[in-house]
Design a protein around this motif. Structure first.
Motif, PDB file in Angstrom:
ATOM      1  N   ARG A   2      34.789  42.361  46.402  1.00 37.25           N
ATOM      2  CA  ARG A   2      34.399  43.731  46.729  1.00 37.25           C
ATOM      3  C   ARG A   2      34.380  44.600  45.468  1.00 37.25           C
ATOM      4  NH1 ARG A   2      37.790  47.698  50.754  1.00 37.25           N
ATOM      5  NH2 ARG A   2      36.315  49.442  50.707  1.00 37.25           N
ATOM      6  N   ASP A   3      35.381  44.427  44.609  1.00 38.81           N
ATOM      7  CA  ASP A   3      35.408  45.149  43.326  1.00 38.81           C
ATOM      8  C   ASP A   3      34.184  44.825  42.480  1.00 38.81           C
ATOM      9  OD1 ASP A   3      37.793  46.302  43.868  1.00 38.81           O
ATOM     10  OD2 ASP A   3      38.982  45.001  42.546  1.00 38.81           O
ATOM     11  N   VAL A   4      33.917  43.518  42.365  1.00 41.60           N
ATOM     12  CA  VAL A   4      32.794  43.090  41.543  1.00 41.60           C
ATOM     13  C   VAL A   4      31.498  43.673  42.103  1.00 41.60           C
ATOM     14  CG1 VAL A   4      31.430  41.099  40.804  1.00 41.60           C
ATOM     15  CG2 VAL A   4      33.923  40.964  40.806  1.00 41.60           C
ATOM     16  N   ARG A   5      31.387  43.617  43.427  1.00 41.05           N
ATOM     17  CA  ARG A   5      30.185  44.112  44.070  1.00 41.05           C
ATOM     18  C   ARG A   5      29.985  45.591  43.776  1.00 41.05           C
ATOM     19  NH1 ARG A   5      27.540  46.276  47.968  1.00 41.05           N
ATOM     20  NH2 ARG A   5      25.800  45.189  48.965  1.00 41.05           N
ATOM     21  N   GLU A   6      31.076  46.358  43.882  1.00 36.79           N
ATOM     22  CA  GLU A   6      30.978  47.793  43.606  1.00 36.79           C
ATOM     23  C   GLU A   6      30.510  48.055  42.182  1.00 36.79           C
ATOM     24  OE1 GLU A   6      34.682  49.693  44.610  1.00 36.79           O
ATOM     25  OE2 GLU A   6      34.237  49.441  46.747  1.00 36.79           O
ATOM     26  N   GLN A   7      31.066  47.266  41.247  1.00 33.23           N
ATOM     27  CA  GLN A   7      30.675  47.489  39.857  1.00 33.23           C
ATOM     28  C   GLN A   7      29.229  47.131  39.615  1.00 33.23           C
ATOM     29  OE1 GLN A   7      33.199  46.685  36.698  1.00 33.23           O
ATOM     30  NE2 GLN A   7      35.011  46.505  37.995  1.00 33.23           N
ATOM     31  N   LEU A   8      28.794  46.026  40.213  1.00 34.84           N
ATOM     32  CA  LEU A   8      27.391  45.641  40.032  1.00 34.84           C
ATOM     33  C   LEU A   8      26.488  46.699  40.655  1.00 34.84           C
ATOM     34  CD1 LEU A   8      27.503  41.790  40.702  1.00 34.84           C
ATOM     35  CD2 LEU A   8      27.138  42.937  38.512  1.00 34.84           C
ATOM     36  N   GLU A   9      26.910  47.214  41.811  1.00 33.71           N
ATOM     37  CA  GLU A   9      26.108  48.237  42.476  1.00 33.71           C
ATOM     38  C   GLU A   9      25.971  49.459  41.566  1.00 33.71           C
ATOM     39  OE1 GLU A   9      27.240  48.952  46.579  1.00 33.71           O
ATOM     40  OE2 GLU A   9      26.246  50.907  46.520  1.00 33.71           O
ATOM     41  N   GLY A  10      27.067  49.788  40.883  1.00 37.24           N
ATOM     42  CA  GLY A  10      27.042  50.919  39.959  1.00 37.24           C
ATOM     43  C   GLY A  10      26.058  50.725  38.808  1.00 37.24           C
ATOM     44  N   LEU A  11      25.753  49.460  38.500  1.00 36.39           N
ATOM     45  CA  LEU A  11      24.860  49.187  37.372  1.00 36.39           C
ATOM     46  C   LEU A  11      23.391  49.093  37.791  1.00 36.39           C
ATOM     47  CD1 LEU A  11      27.027  46.491  35.565  1.00 36.39           C
ATOM     48  CD2 LEU A  11      26.511  48.775  34.701  1.00 36.39           C
ATOM     49  N   LEU A  12      23.163  49.042  39.109  1.00 35.25           N
ATOM     50  CA  LEU A  12      21.792  48.832  39.585  1.00 35.25           C
ATOM     51  C   LEU A  12      20.826  49.891  39.072  1.00 35.25           C
ATOM     52  CD1 LEU A  12      21.609  47.620  43.267  1.00 35.25           C
ATOM     53  CD2 LEU A  12      21.464  46.344  41.143  1.00 35.25           C
ATOM     54  N   GLU A  13      21.302  51.131  39.060  1.00 33.24           N
ATOM     55  CA  GLU A  13      20.428  52.213  38.642  1.00 33.24           C
ATOM     56  C   GLU A  13      19.960  51.999  37.201  1.00 33.24           C
ATOM     57  OE1 GLU A  13      20.771  56.993  38.735  1.00 33.24           O
ATOM     58  OE2 GLU A  13      22.071  55.856  40.084  1.00 33.24           O
ATOM     59  N   LEU A  66      23.514  43.716  32.396  1.00 39.64           N
ATOM     60  CA  LEU A  66      24.416  43.235  33.439  1.00 39.64           C
ATOM     61  C   LEU A  66      25.407  42.236  32.846  1.00 39.64           C
ATOM     62  CD1 LEU A  66      21.709  42.714  36.210  1.00 39.64           C
ATOM     63  CD2 LEU A  66      23.368  44.578  36.085  1.00 39.64           C
ATOM     64  N   PRO A  67      26.686  42.414  33.135  1.00 41.17           N
ATOM     65  CA  PRO A  67      27.689  41.554  32.494  1.00 41.17           C
ATOM     66  C   PRO A  67      27.825  40.196  33.172  1.00 41.17           C
ATOM     67  CG  PRO A  67      28.776  43.143  33.902  1.00 41.17           C
ATOM     68  CD  PRO A  67      27.300  43.400  34.012  1.00 41.17           C
ATOM     69  N   VAL A  68      26.717  39.557  33.454  1.00 35.72           N
ATOM     70  CA  VAL A  68      26.746  38.248  34.111  1.00 35.72           C
ATOM     71  C   VAL A  68      25.769  37.316  33.406  1.00 35.72           C
ATOM     72  CG1 VAL A  68      27.441  39.133  36.373  1.00 35.72           C
ATOM     73  CG2 VAL A  68      25.021  38.999  35.806  1.00 35.72           C
ATOM     74  N   ASP A  69      25.786  36.043  33.761  1.00 34.65           N
ATOM     75  CA  ASP A  69      24.887  35.076  33.151  1.00 34.65           C
ATOM     76  C   ASP A  69      23.424  35.454  33.363  1.00 34.65           C
ATOM     77  OD1 ASP A  69      26.583  33.375  31.957  1.00 34.65           O
ATOM     78  OD2 ASP A  69      26.811  32.057  33.691  1.00 34.65           O
ATOM     79  N   PRO A  70      22.567  35.062  32.411  1.00 37.44           N
ATOM     80  CA  PRO A  70      21.152  35.420  32.535  1.00 37.44           C
ATOM     81  C   PRO A  70      20.528  35.026  33.876  1.00 37.44           C
ATOM     82  CG  PRO A  70      21.561  34.466  30.386  1.00 37.44           C
ATOM     83  CD  PRO A  70      22.840  34.368  31.157  1.00 37.44           C
TER      84      PRO A  70
END
Ligand code: ADP
Ligand code: MG
Length: 680
Positions: free
Chosen positions: A551-562, A457-461
């Motif tokens: 909303r963009d960020v949320r969509e991208q994070l959602e795409g990474l959930l799997e 995930l491209p966010v802080d630990p």
């Protein structure tokens, strides 16, 4: 405000031999002619030969000489992108990556996102066809995860190397290593005229290619006495320059969005009041979160008879060059991260800039003609109070993110990583400890399965951990929203000066018991229910642009959930689950109310709830915070009320029951955790 002329920044050109303002030249001449007029152009062949002959080349050149926009194009023209190979050019700042890519696409006559594109976190404007990739240094760092040898790149240009951001510094070590076993890879390290000898030494004495600058002399003025309120002093000085000085645009350096917006508002306000008594003054802001259409405006030539004032962050120091600047106004501050490895506290503070920085800023005034730089501090302060250079970021930031990334790349021995400047030993150690506490590393310091997912995930630990924990508490829908909203931080609410009361009321209407994270969730949920409407934002004093970004960020994070094996589930209004998931990531950032105010749980540091927080008046006994910001005090921003027992639940290896005991505990009021409906 009274200024005294104290010094002159030497130029290489005579003041009188100045060419016509090139903003006008740009309008008349074709874009190709402008390209040929840049200082780098006469060195095109020589530069390409040097690149052909050396694997690593350090390129030094004054800001605005054409390093960023031209060199990748030369390489493209020379055939470095044959067979689908790509050229990467890294920028420390998102805005710079976007703006430069847009410029280069225009110069090449292609659509942005086709042959030329940019890639920044949560925003990818590239395609299969993109061979010139402008990207943030952080994005190239993440490329190593999917392609450890950067095999699809023929050239990597680490630009703005003198900025010494954390990511750039780490890139140096990784790229040096890759270059050893990929002899055909070309490495360019481009920098303003600073530090090049160090870069050369680091890359085994790589040659330095110098592009001679074209600089006109700049007269430097200081204030006679220190200024108490530099924002006010800035506004007054801009008007003073506007009224008393000959034509030429003004560049003002401030420290961040809030300050810039305030200054722009003050300037516009005063110009309106002065009306036709003064000539037209165009006030233009530029900072990281400014939308791209607004960014483009700073590059448009000033209409005849008017004057432009660009109010910028550090971004205009070396990353962006604005044509036509003759006057620079420098209050002498910048926003800097600092980190205390003893307490683990990271904070962002407004600090005096370095001398190197002040001189770069002054240099911006001498690009098109002889210029003037007005410093809002005394000559004495410059001599005695400013540091020579800025400390590299790696020595004043937490390293959790980077350590996790390096571990995922299989680099275990961090103490012996090839650092240009090593981070403090304690900071590295603390990062390892924190990652262990978050469950990303095992007791041997090896990456765990959970750690591998966190690195995806491209966010802080801590944020990654929060997202992973949402699986356990079945609330990933809500947690994704919270994560997205936190990442557009502090720019959600809109507070126009003439409607402060309305705006504050609108904000308070979003308050939910439990704290700021739930407020963010509430704002987003209501916005989504409105059909993502801009009208809704307008009526509720919410920034539409920030919401769209969330909303963009949320969509991208959602795409990474799997990829990280988290299913999409909703807590159905049971906000305790959301709060526990947040606590699972942020149990490091906790504070408790004591007789003498808030203290962090582990380190006993004194901290305060930010006045903008929904919990400011409630003062709950236990809370966690998203970040600390040091202004007049250590303020906790985005705070959430928690129960101490949750800390034992989510981090039993980190907290002992004893430290969470509270001798004067009374029962927690049970008003938290209700749904909006229940509250009416
Ligand atoms: P360097 O990287 O050496 O600082 P750049 O390649 O960024 O130089 O800039 C070269 C020239 O291109 C400058 O004169 C600058 O004004 C111009 N330029 C860069 N970006 C833009 C833009 N978005 N719009 C108009 N001009 C630009
Ligand atoms: Mg540049």
């Amino acid at each position: 405000i009274e200024f005294v002329r104290a010094a002159q920044l030497q130029g290489d050109e005579e003041p009188s031999s100045g060419p016509p303002l090139s903003a006008q030249a740009q309008q008349k001449e074709s874009i190709q002619a402008v390209r040929r007029s840049l200082p780098v152009f006469p060195f095109r062949e020589e530069l390409l030969t040097a690149i052909a002959n050396h694997q690593v080349l350090i390129i030094e050149g004054e800001t605005g000489s054409g390093k960023t926009t031209q060199i990748p194009q030369y390489l493209f023209e020379e055939g470095y992108t044959k067979k689908g190979m790509k050229i990467a050019c890294t920028q420390p700042r998102r805005v710079a990556a976007m703006s430069v890519a847009a410029r280069v696409a225009r110069e090449m006559g292609v659509k942005l996102g086709n042959e030329v594109g940019y890639s920044i976190r949560f925003e990818d404007c590239t395609s299969e066809r993109t061979v010139l990739r402008y990207m943030t240094d952080g994005m190239l760092l993440r490329e190593f995860l999917s392609e450890p040898d950067l095999a699809s790149y023929s050239v990597v240009m680490v630009d703005e190397a003198h900025e010494r951001t954390l990511h750039t510094d780490i890139l140096f070590g990784l790229i040096k290593d890759v270059a050893r076993f990929r002899p055909e890879l070309k490495v360019l390290v481009a920098s303003a005229t600073l530090d090049t000898a160090r870069f050369s030494a680091f890359f085994d004495d790589a040659p330095v290619f110098r592009i001679p600058g074209r600089r006109f002399p700049v007269d430097i003025f200081y204030t006679k006495a220190p200024e108490a309120d530099y924002l006010e002093a800035c506004v007054v000085s801009v008007l003073q320059i506007h009224v008393t000085q000959p034509p030429g645009d003004i560049l003002v350096f401030l420290t961040g969005q809030e300050e810039i917006e305030a200054a722009c508002e003050m300037l516009q306000d005063r110009c309106r009041r002065l009306g036709s008594k003064i000539r037209e003054l165009l006030v233009l802001p530029i900072y990281a979160n400014l939308p791209s259409d607004m960014q483009a405006r700073i590059f448009q030539p000033t209409p005849p008879g008017a004057r432009k004032v660009v109010v910028a962050t550090n971004i205009a120091e070396t990353s962006l060059t604005i044509e036509g600047i003759i006057y620079v106004l420098d209050p002498g501050f910048c926003k800097q991260k600092s980190y205390n490895p003893r307490t683990g506290m990271e904070s962002l503070t407004v600090t005096p800039c370095s001398k190197a920085s002040a001189n770069q800023r002054a240099g911006r005034a001498g690009r098109v003609a002889a210029g003037k730089c007005f410093r809002l501090y005394t000559a004495w302060a410059y001599q005695h109070e400013l540091e020579e250079t800025t400390v590299p970021e790696i020595q004043r930031t937490s390293l959790g993110n980077v350590v996790l990334l390096l571990k995922s790349l299989g680099i275990h021995d961090l103490m012996h990583f090839d650092f240009l400047d090593p981070p403090p030993y304690e900071t590295l150690l603390l990062a390892l400890e924190q990652l262990y506490a978050l469950g990303a590393l095992n007791h041997l310091g090896e990456l765990t399965t959970s750690g591998r997912k966190m690195a995806e995930l491209p966010v802080d630990p801590m944020l990654s951990k929060m997202i992973l924990a949402s699986e356990k508490y079945s609330c990933s829908e809500e947690i994704l929203t919270v994560a997205a909203m936190l990442s557009v931080n502090n720019s959600i609410f809109y507070r126009p000066k003439d409607k402060v009361v309305h705006a504050d009321n609108a904000r308070v209407n979003f308050f939910l018991p439990g704290g700021d994270h739930l407020v963010l969730l509430n704002v987003y949920t209501q916005w989504a229910e409105s059909g993502y409407s801009s009208q809704w934002c307008y009526e509720n004093f919410v920034q539409f642009r920030s919401m769209r970004r969330a909303r963009d960020v949320r969509e991208q994070l959602e795409g990474l959930l799997e990829r990280v094996e988290v299913g999409l589930t909703s807590c159905q209004g049971d906000y305790v689950r959301v709060r526990k998931a947040i606590t699972s990531g942020y149990f490091y950032h906790t504070a408790r109310l004591t007789r003498s105010g808030y203290r962090t749980v582990k380190q006993q540091q004194t901290v305060f709830i930010h006045p903008n927080s929904s919990l400011f008046e409630q003062q709950p006994r236990w809370l966690l915070y998203h970040e600390l910001v040091l202004t007049t005090k250590e303020f906790m921003r985005q705070v959430l009320e928690i129960e101490s027992s949750w800390l034992l639940e989510v981090a039993p290896h980190y907290y002992k029951a004893k430290e969470l005991e509270d001798p004067h505990a009374k029962k927690m009021p049970k008003k938290v955790g209700k749904t909006r409906e229940e509250l009416g």
